[in-house]
Design a protein around this motif. Structure first.
Motif, PDB file in Angstrom:
ATOM      1  N   ARG A 261      -8.053  -5.373   2.248  1.00 22.62           N
ATOM      2  CA  ARG A 261      -7.326  -5.414   3.526  1.00 22.62           C
ATOM      3  C   ARG A 261      -7.969  -4.509   4.567  1.00 22.62           C
ATOM      4  NH1 ARG A 261      -2.799  -5.649   0.187  1.00 22.62           N
ATOM      5  NH2 ARG A 261      -2.497  -3.398   0.269  1.00 22.62           N
ATOM      6  N   ARG A 262      -8.590  -3.433   4.134  1.00 27.65           N
ATOM      7  CA  ARG A 262      -9.172  -2.453   5.062  1.00 27.65           C
ATOM      8  C   ARG A 262     -10.569  -2.834   5.550  1.00 27.65           C
ATOM      9  NH1 ARG A 262      -6.983   3.170   4.196  1.00 27.65           N
ATOM     10  NH2 ARG A 262      -5.092   2.854   2.995  1.00 27.65           N
TER      11      ARG A 262
ATOM     12  N   ASP B 191      -5.849  -3.308  -1.538  1.00 28.91           N
ATOM     13  CA  ASP B 191      -5.806  -2.461  -0.348  1.00 28.91           C
ATOM     14  C   ASP B 191      -7.204  -2.294   0.242  1.00 28.91           C
ATOM     15  OD1 ASP B 191      -4.280  -0.718   1.486  1.00 28.91           O
ATOM     16  OD2 ASP B 191      -5.562   0.841   0.603  1.00 28.91           O
TER      17      ASP B 191
END
Length: 63
Positions: A60-61, A57
């Protein structure tokens, strides 16, 4: 307490005083995380699958 072998996370800043996270993966089925500014402070332990989801995550950010 297990003998965790912490290393600074690649997500941490390089300068002193910045957000610094250390991670230990030397204990089977455990990922340990701590604040490098609080070596005697709490240690968060996670299952490797949970750590993998968390770091995926983060990737992805990133801009």
């Amino acid at each position: 307490m297990p003998a965790y072998e912490f290393v600074k996370s690649s997500y941490s800043g390089g300068n002193a005083g910045q957000e610094c996270v250390e991670v230990a993966r030397n204990i089977p089925r455990t990922v340990a995380v701590r604040d490098s500014k609080r070596l005697g402070g709490p240690v968060l332990t996670l299952a490797p699958a949970a750590w993998d989801v968390f770091t995926a995550d983060l990737r992805r950010r990133q801009p």
